[in-house]
Design a protein around this motif. Sequence first.
Motif, short mmCIF file in Angstrom:
data_model
loop_
_atom_site.label_atom_id
_atom_site.label_comp_id
_atom_site.label_asym_id
_atom_site.label_seq_id
_atom_site.Cartn_x
_atom_site.Cartn_y
_atom_site.Cartn_z
N THR A 1 0.85 -1.19 0.00
CA THR A 1 0.00 0.00 0.00
C THR A 1 0.88 1.24 0.00
O THR A 1 1.68 1.42 0.91
N PHE A 2 0.71 2.09 -1.00
CA PHE A 2 1.52 3.30 -1.13
C PHE A 2 0.71 4.51 -0.70
O PHE A 2 -0.38 4.73 -1.21
N ARG A 3 1.23 5.27 0.24
CA ARG A 3 0.51 6.43 0.76
C ARG A 3 1.27 7.73 0.53
O ARG A 3 0.91 8.75 1.10
N ASP A 4 2.30 7.70 -0.30
CA ASP A 4 3.16 8.87 -0.45
C ASP A 4 3.21 9.40 -1.87
O ASP A 4 4.23 9.92 -2.32
N GLU A 5 2.09 9.31 -2.60
CA GLU A 5 2.06 9.88 -3.95
C GLU A 5 2.34 11.36 -3.89
O GLU A 5 1.95 12.04 -2.96
#
Length: 87
Positions: A43-47
Amino acid sequence: MSSSLSLVKESKTLVIGGTGGLGRQIARNLASDGSQVTVVGQTFRDEGISNLSFIKSDLSSIRTAQELGTQLAQNQFDVVLFTTGII
């Protein structure tokens, strides 16, 4: 910044497990210091953060981990950090 961390500045860095906890913070700090950081996780939360890119992968699967290894072998990284499982 200590002299040993300055070696990482402006490097191409891979952070496996860099989407949460300690790995996420390390990835964000390296990116803000100028390193080109690729994080691997679920899960990527740093776009939108400069110098930070993402490869989605569930490393609990041996098959997926092997496929990722093949994919990553095509890239060259100066630094590889394994932070998966660190809380």
